[in-house]
Design an enzyme around this catalytic site. Sequence first.
Site, PDB file in Angstrom:
ATOM      1  NE  ARG A  28      63.067 -15.733 -20.507  1.00 48.95           N
ATOM      2  CZ  ARG A  28      64.040 -14.823 -20.534  1.00 48.95           C
ATOM      3  NH1 ARG A  28      63.905 -13.717 -21.224  1.00 48.95           N
ATOM      4  NH2 ARG A  28      65.143 -14.988 -19.877  1.00 48.95           N
ATOM      5  CE  LYS A  82      63.635  -7.650 -29.795  1.00 47.57           C
ATOM      6  NZ  LYS A  82      63.620  -8.809 -28.893  1.00 47.57           N
ATOM      7  CE  LYS A 110      64.992  -2.939 -24.402  1.00 42.59           C
ATOM      8  NZ  LYS A 110      66.191  -2.228 -24.830  1.00 42.59           N
ATOM      9  CG  ASP A 111      65.548 -10.692 -22.087  1.00 42.84           C
ATOM     10  OD1 ASP A 111      65.401  -9.523 -21.707  1.00 42.84           O
ATOM     11  OD2 ASP A 111      66.238 -11.524 -21.488  1.00 42.84           O
ATOM     12  NE  ARG A 112      64.986 -16.658 -30.792  1.00 42.07           N
ATOM     13  CZ  ARG A 112      65.529 -17.345 -31.775  1.00 42.07           C
ATOM     14  NH1 ARG A 112      66.832 -17.505 -31.838  1.00 42.07           N
ATOM     15  NH2 ARG A 112      64.753 -17.901 -32.704  1.00 42.07           N
TER      16      ARG A 112
END
Length: 354
Positions: free
Chosen positions: A32, A61, A90-92
């Site tokens: 990430r 997104k 959901k993850d940012r």
Amino acid sequence: MSDAALDAIDWPPAWPRVLDPEFGPPTPGDYRASPEDFRVDEVLDFVPEGEGEHLWLFIEKRDQTTAMAARELARLCGASPREVGYAGMKDRVAVTRQWLSVQLPGREAPEGLAEALGERGIRVLDQGRHPRKLKRGVHRANRFRLRITGAAVGDPALEVRWARLVEQGVANVFGPQRFGPGGRNLLRARALLARGWRKRDDRDGMLLSAARSFLFNEGLAERIRDGSWHRLLPGEVAILDGTASQFTVELPDAELEARAARLDLHPSGVLWGVGDSVAVGEARAREARLPERYPGLCGGLERAGVRLARRALRLRLAEPELATGEDELWLSFTLPRGAFATGVLRELIAHPTL
């Protein structure tokens, strides 16, 4: 260990990994580095019916939370945030695709809605009308595609570790993001439960979830340490793979042990709350240690009226893929809803956030 000992825990806690006894700790690696390195696609088993007062949007997104996207959709539609629905958070720091719904009774969506969302980093990929609001937890799974870099990419042991996870499954640990930076959500949960939980102080139930998740991880950690996290104990509550079906195993026999080895069914742990556990014998005795160690968290959850539930201790990696490139490695796999990709990564690379 008492509830007060939570103050002394370094975050994330040093919960054990299942592969370390066989392979030792993993090599340091990175993930990430950018949102594009962490991709998530929500998997639903149905699509909008084509009519109804709720507009469903399939969005992509980048670098924003689901709650942020939901608030933006509500604002642009002139709707209350309560009229916006989604199946899961959901993850940012990621590129994620998921469905959102917004209630628009008797009216069309604002003109240029897709364009306005696009200006805010939310791309509309599909849309349709449906009679009902999108509810939490109705999705079946999430498909992940993750990029790994760093020293771990050049370590042949990473692919060996990956193959073992595909073969025997992965521990269904709650990821560190559930607890917030430095375990902040858990510490806030402890304080709230001590004075008496009220919905107005925890509208989304995030703090209740942090407390239950911590207790589950503690129980799972004990099973990992003694090597029973993937085996059926006497009195175990088994959960069928890919379903919510469960049954009590008073004494495992050869057939049930073989099914567990094939990942057809999994042992389970308790998500603490009010109610009588259906575990018996040795498995129930283990669960009883949680309120002995954490009376404040367990008692507070019971007083809050949270219902006791169960969660599989192990997950099957569905549709696993590994692709290597120059100085990078891509992993793809599907996990059932509620599972954390970081639980897979922590078995493969060493990283301060895992």
